[in-house]
Design a protein around this motif. Structure first.
Motif, short mmCIF file in Angstrom:
data_model
loop_
_atom_site.label_atom_id
_atom_site.label_comp_id
_atom_site.label_asym_id
_atom_site.label_seq_id
_atom_site.Cartn_x
_atom_site.Cartn_y
_atom_site.Cartn_z
N GLY A 124 0.82 -1.23 0.00
CA GLY A 124 0.00 0.00 0.00
C GLY A 124 0.83 1.25 0.00
N ILE A 125 2.14 1.11 -0.19
CA ILE A 125 3.01 2.29 -0.17
C ILE A 125 3.16 2.79 -1.61
N GLN A 126 2.92 4.06 -1.77
CA GLN A 126 3.08 4.64 -3.11
C GLN A 126 4.56 4.84 -3.36
N ILE A 127 5.09 4.04 -4.28
CA ILE A 127 6.54 4.07 -4.47
C ILE A 127 6.94 5.08 -5.54
N ALA A 128 6.02 5.45 -6.35
CA ALA A 128 6.32 6.52 -7.32
C ALA A 128 5.05 7.35 -7.51
N TYR A 129 5.26 8.67 -7.78
CA TYR A 129 4.08 9.55 -7.88
C TYR A 129 4.39 10.72 -8.79
N ALA A 130 3.42 11.05 -9.58
CA ALA A 130 3.54 12.27 -10.39
C ALA A 130 2.23 13.03 -10.25
N GLY A 131 2.33 14.26 -9.83
CA GLY A 131 1.09 15.04 -9.65
C GLY A 131 1.34 16.23 -8.76
N LYS A 132 0.28 16.97 -8.52
CA LYS A 132 0.45 18.22 -7.80
C LYS A 132 0.51 18.03 -6.28
N TYR A 133 0.11 16.87 -5.82
CA TYR A 133 0.16 16.63 -4.37
C TYR A 133 1.46 15.91 -3.99
N LYS A 134 1.81 16.02 -2.75
CA LYS A 134 3.02 15.34 -2.26
C LYS A 134 2.61 14.02 -1.64
N LEU A 135 2.46 13.10 -2.51
CA LEU A 135 1.90 11.84 -2.02
C LEU A 135 2.88 10.67 -2.19
N VAL A 136 4.18 11.00 -2.40
CA VAL A 136 5.18 9.92 -2.46
C VAL A 136 5.24 9.27 -1.08
N SER A 137 5.29 7.95 -1.09
CA SER A 137 5.32 7.15 0.15
C SER A 137 4.00 7.18 0.92
N ALA A 138 3.00 7.69 0.30
CA ALA A 138 1.69 7.67 0.99
C ALA A 138 1.26 6.22 1.17
N ASN A 139 0.62 6.00 2.28
CA ASN A 139 0.26 4.62 2.60
C ASN A 139 -1.24 4.40 2.35
N TYR A 140 -1.55 3.50 1.42
CA TYR A 140 -2.96 3.24 1.09
C TYR A 140 -3.40 1.87 1.57
N LYS A 141 -2.61 1.34 2.47
CA LYS A 141 -2.88 -0.04 2.91
C LYS A 141 -4.31 -0.24 3.40
N ASP A 142 -4.81 0.76 4.06
CA ASP A 142 -6.17 0.60 4.61
C ASP A 142 -7.26 1.20 3.72
N SER A 143 -6.83 1.72 2.63
CA SER A 143 -7.83 2.36 1.75
C SER A 143 -8.68 1.29 1.05
N THR A 144 -9.93 1.62 0.95
CA THR A 144 -10.86 0.67 0.34
C THR A 144 -10.47 0.40 -1.11
N TRP A 145 -10.20 1.52 -1.81
CA TRP A 145 -9.92 1.36 -3.25
C TRP A 145 -8.74 0.43 -3.48
N PHE A 160 -14.42 9.53 -3.56
CA PHE A 160 -14.13 9.67 -2.12
C PHE A 160 -13.18 10.85 -1.92
N LEU A 161 -13.00 11.23 -0.65
CA LEU A 161 -12.17 12.42 -0.37
C LEU A 161 -10.69 12.06 -0.27
N GLY A 162 -10.39 10.91 0.37
CA GLY A 162 -9.02 10.40 0.44
C GLY A 162 -8.09 11.29 1.26
N LEU A 163 -6.80 11.15 1.00
CA LEU A 163 -5.79 11.87 1.78
C LEU A 163 -5.79 13.37 1.44
N ARG A 164 -6.20 13.69 0.26
CA ARG A 164 -6.10 15.09 -0.17
C ARG A 164 -7.33 15.92 0.24
N GLY A 165 -8.34 15.18 0.70
CA GLY A 165 -9.54 15.90 1.17
C GLY A 165 -10.36 16.51 0.04
#
Lengths: 581, 142
Positions: A124-145, A160-165
Motif C-alpha cells: 500500500g506504499i506509493q513508491i512513485a508519484y507524479a502530480g500536484k500533491y506530495k503523495l510519495v510514500s503515501a500509505n494506502y494499505k487501509d484504503s478501500t480502493w 471519495f475524499l481520500g488523503l487530499r480531502g
C-alpha cells in the motif's frame, strides 16, 4: 281545483313552446356535445399515450446515450492506464520523471481529466508519484480502493475524499513485477467527470447525477433530494431492480409538491447508477400544452355550440312569440270580422225583407196618387194635403230603399281570390250594366280602351266593386241637372302599371273635401243617399293590389279618378298580397 | 214564340212572388192604358207567355221560390227571344246584374223602383221590341 288554480297551473301555448324549445335545445346540446366529448376523449387518450410514449422513448434514448458516454469515459480512462501499464516496464513506471512525462501527455490529451499518477506496491506504499500533491510514500494499505484494486486486474473506485480531502476517484490497473503485485493508479479529476454528468440537461428542470451501490452520490446533485413516505429518494431509487442495459423509468413520483419523472440506468457494470430526474410538467410540457389547447378548443367549441343553440332558441321563441301575437291578432280580427259578417248577414236579411214591404208601401202610395187624379177626387178639399203626404211616403220609401241597399252592399261578400283578369272586359260589363241608368239620366259614356292590355292578377269581384262605385259616383255627380253629362273611361298601360281613369263633367269636389274623400264614412251626399264607405273600400282594394288611387277635381268642371295598378308579369307568381305576407 | 205587335198599346207581364206588388203594379199600369198580365212564379210566367203571344215586356222579380228570376229569364229568352225582360229585385248584386245582362235582360232595376223610371224603361224596351217586330214583318213581306 278551483278556477284560479286552473288558471295558474294551465300552461299557455307560448309557455308550452318555450318549454318545448328549451327541451329541444338541451337535447340538441347533449346530442351535439356527447359525440364531441367522446371523440375528444378518445383522440386525447390516444394522442396523450402515443405522445407520452414518444417522449419516454426519446428520453430513454438520450439517457442510453449519456450512459454510453459516461461508461466510455470511464473505460477510456481505464484503458489509458492499462496501455500505460502494459506498454512500459516497471523500471520506467517507477521513474517519477517518466511518470510525470506520461501524466503531462495524458493531461494534455484528455483535458486535465487526470490529476496524478502513482505506483503503489503490495503493501500500500506509493513508491512513485507524479502530480500536484506530495503523495510519495503515501500509505494506502487501509484504503478501500487499494484493497479492492488488489482483488481484480482493473478497478475504478467510487468517489471519495481520500488523503487530499478533495472528491476524486481512482482508476487502477494491477501489474506483476518480480512476482509482486503493483497497482498503477491514476486519479480522475472530479470536476471534469462531474461537469460531464452535469451537462446532461433536458428542459428547464432535467438533470442527472450518479450514485453508487450504497446510494452515495458520486456527482453533485442540484436538488437536495429528500424523502418519500419516510424513505430517502436515493434509497428508493437504489432499491429498484435494474437489468443490465435497460433504462428504468419511474413516473408520477411526487415529492416536494411536484410530480417527477426518473430514469435510472446502471453504469460501470452495475457499480453505479446514472439517475436522471425531471419535473414531469417540464418533461411533458409540449404534451401538456397540446392537452390544454385541446381542452380550450373543446371548451370553446362547447361554448360555441351552446351559444348558437341558445341564440337559436331565443330567435325561435321570438319567432313563435311573434307568430302567437299575429295569430291572436288574426283571431281577434277573425272574431271581429265574424261579428261584422253576422251583423252584415243580419242586415242583409233585414234589408231584403224590408225592401218588398217598402216597395208595396210606395206602390200603394203611387196607386192612391193615381186614384187622386181621378175626377171624383180632384175637387176634394184636402186633395193637396193628400198629394203632399203621398209624395212624402214615396220619398221616405225611396230613402228606405237607399239605406237598405247600402246595408246590402256593406254586407255583400266578395270573392277576394286573385285570378288573371282582363280590365277592359270588366269595365265593359260595368258599362253595359249601367247603360240604361246612364241613358235615363241623359249621360253619355265614352270608353277608350288600350287594346292588348295585359291581364292583371286581381279579384274580379273586388275590381267590379271599385269600378261600379266610381261609375255610380260619376253618374251621381252629374245628376240630372246637366243635360250633356258625360262619363269617360280610359285604360292604358304605362310601363309596368295599368292606368284606369274615370272622368265626369259633373259638379266637381270642393278642394276642402278632396283630402278626406277616401276617409271612411266621409260623404257629401244628402242624408240617406250615401254612407261614405264606397271610396274607402275602393281605396283599400287598390292599395291591397299594390296600386294607387288619386283624384283631381275642379268645381263646376268635373272630376277624374285615376287608378294605377301594377302589372305582375309571368315571372312574378305571387300577388302583392302574398308578397306583403 | 210571340208574334209581332202592331198596336200602340203595350202589353206587359208582371212576375213577382209578392201578390200585393203584382196587383198594385197591375192596377197602376192599367190606369196608364197598359195591357197587363200577372204571374207569381217562373213557371206561371212561362205559361202566360206561351198562352199570350202579345206580351212585349216582362217585369221579372229575381228572388222567387221555384224557378228564380235568372232561370226564368233564361227560359223566356230561349222560348220568346223577342220579348224584352226588365229585372226587378230587392236584393241586387253585381253578379246577378251582369249575368242578367248576359242572358239578354233589357235592364236590371232595384226595388223600390221609381214608377216613372219604370215606365220610361218599359217604353224604351217596348220600342226596341217594336223595331224588331217591324223588321220581322218587313222580312216576311219581302
Amino acid at each position: 281545483m278551483n278556477i284560479t288554480d286552473n288558471k295558474t297551473t294551465q300552461m299557455t301555448g307560448l309557455e308550452y313552446y318555450r318549454l318545448f324549445i328549451k327541451k329541444m335545445v338541451i337535447l340538441l346540446v347533449i346530442f351535439s356535445l356527447v359525440p364531441l366529448l367522446l371523440i375528444n376523449t378518445v383522440l386525447r387518450h390516444y394522442f396523450l399515450s402515443s405522445y407520452s410514449d414518444k417522449v419516454m422513448e426519446h428520453m430513454t434514448e438520450l439517457i442510453q446515450k449519456h450512459k454510453q458516454n459516461i461508461d466510455n469515459f470511464l473505460q477510456e480512462r481505464l484503458n489509458n492506464i492499462r496501455v500505460l501499464a502494459s506498454s512500459n516496464s516497471m523500471e520506467q513506471l517507477t521513474n517519477e520523471d517518466f511518470l510525470k512525462k506520461n501524466l503531462d501527455i495524458l493531461q494534455k490529451e484528455y483535458d486535465n481529466a487526470f490529476v496524478d499518477l502513482g505506483i503503489v506496491d503490495i503493501n500500500g506504499i506509493q513508491i512513485a508519484y507524479a502530480g500536484k500533491y506530495k503523495l510519495v510514500s503515501a500509505n494506502y494499505k487501509d484504503s478501500t480502493w487499494f484493497n479492492q484494486a488488489l482483488k481484480s486486474k482493473y478497478y475504478i473506485s467510487d468517489v471519495f475524499l481520500g488523503l487530499r480531502g478533495q472528491p476524486h476517484f481512482i482508476v487502477a490497473v494491477k501489474k506483476q513485477w518480480n512476482n509482486k503485485d503493483y497497482i498503477i493508479r491514476a486519479t480522475i479529476d472530479f470536476n471534469t467527470f462531474n461537469s460531464m454528468v452535469e451537462k446532461i440537461r433536458i428542459g428547464a428542470t432535467g438533470f442527472a447525477f450518479i450514485v453508487n451501490k450504497t446510494g452515495q452520490l458520486q456527482t453533485r446533485n442540484m436538488y437536495n433530494l429528500q424523502t418519500i413516505n419516510g424513505t430517502s429518494v436515493l434509497d428508493f431509487l437504489n432499491k429498484i431492480d435494474l437489468q443490465k442495459e435497460d433504462v428504468h423509468a419511474v413516473q408520477n413520483l411526487q415529492y416536494r409538491g411536484k410530480e417527477f419523472i426518473f430514469f435510472i440506468v446502471s453504469l460501470k457494470e452495475g457499480q453505479w447508477r446514472l439517475i436522471f430526474q425531471q419535473e414531469q410538467g417540464d418533461a411533458f410540457s409540449e404534451l401538456y400544452k397540446a392537452r390544454q389547447m385541446g381542452i380550450i378548443i373543446l371548451l370553446c367549441g362547447s361554448i360555441g355550440v351552446i351559444l348558437i343553440y341558445y341564440l337559436m332558441s331565443r330567435k325561435m321563441i321570438r319567432f313563435i312569440e311573434l307568430s302567437e301575437q299575429q295569430r291572436e291578432k288574426m283571431n281577434e280580427q277573425l272574431i271581429e270580422s265574424g261579428k261584422l259578417a253576422s251583423i252584415g248577414e243580419l242586415a242583409a236579411g233585414i234589408a231584403h225583407e224590408i225592401n218588398n214591404p217598402v216597395a208595396i208601401m210606395v206602390e200603394e202610395a203611387g196607386w192612391i196618387q193615381d186614384l187622386l187624379k181621378e175626377e171624383d177626387f180632384k175637387d176634394s178639399e184636402n186633395v193637396q194635403e193628400f198629394s203632399r203626404s203621398l209624395l212624402q211616403i214615396k220619398l221616405q220609401g225611396m230613402r228606405c230603399k237607399d239605406i237598405t241597399f247600402k246595408l246590402l252592399s256593406f254586407a255583400r261578400k266578395t270573392d277576394p281570390r286573385a285570378v288573371k283578369t282582363q280590365i277592359n272586359d270588366l269595365i265593359e260589363e260595368i258599362v253595359k250594366l249601367s247603360k240604361q241608368r246612364a241613358k235615363y239620366s241623359h249621360i253619355e259614356i265614352k270608353t277608350e280602351f288600350e287594346q292588348d292590355l295585359p291581364e292583371l292578377m286581381a279579384s274580379p269581384s273586388e275590381l267590379q266593386q271599385v269600378f261600379l262605385n266610381l261609375f255610380n259616383n260619376a253618374i251621381d255627380a252629374i245628376g240630372t241637372a246637366n243635360d250633356e253629362g258625360m262619363v269617360s273611361i280610359v285604360t292604358k298601360r304605362t310601363g309596368d302599371t295599368v292606368l284606369i281613369s274615370f272622368s265626369d263633367n259633373g259638379q266637381g269636389i270642393p278642394k276642402s273635401n278632396i283630402a278626406r274623400i277616401f276617409d271612411p264614412f266621409f260623404t257629401t251626399k244628402p242624408i240617406g243617399k250615401g254612407t261614405g264607405i264606397g271610396l274607402s273600400i275602393c281605396h283599400g282594394i287598390i292599395k291591397k293590389l299594390g296600386g294607387d288611387i288619386t283624384v283631381s277635381s275642379e268645381v263646376g268642371i268635373g272630376t277624374t279618378f285615376e287608378l294605377t295598378i301594377p302589372l305582375f308579369l309571368e315571372k312574378d307568381t305571387e300577388t302583392p298580397l302574398f308578397k306583403e305576407l | 214564340m210571340s208574334t209581332s205587335r202592331l198596336s200602340e198599346q203595350i202589353t206587359i207581364l208582371i212576375v213577382d212572388d209578392e201578390t200585393a206588388i203584382t196587383e198594385l203594379m197591375a192596377a197602376r199600369f192599367l190606369t196608364r192604358n197598359f195591357n197587363v198580365f200577372k204571374a207569381n212564379n217562373g213557371n206561371d210566367a212561362l205559361d202566360v207567355l206561351n198562352k199570350n203571344n202579345m206580351i212585349d215586356v216582362v217585369i221579372l222579380d229575381v228572388k222567387m221560390p221555384g224557378l228564380d228570376g235568372l232561370e226564368t229569364l233564361k227560359l223566356i229568352k230561349e222560348q220568346h227571344p223577342l220579348v224584352e225582360v226588365i229585372m226587378l229585385t230587392g236584393f241586387p248584386t253585381v253578379k246577378d246584374a251582369i249575368d242578367s245582362m248576359k242572358l239578354g235582360a233589357y235592364d236590371y232595376l232595384k226595388k223600390v223602383v221609381d214608377f216613372e223610371q219604370l215606365l220610361t224603361m218599359i217604353k224604351l224596351a217596348s220600342d226596341k221590341k217594336l223595331k224588331h217586330d217591324k223588321k220581322i214583318i218587313e222580312a216576311k213581306n219581302l
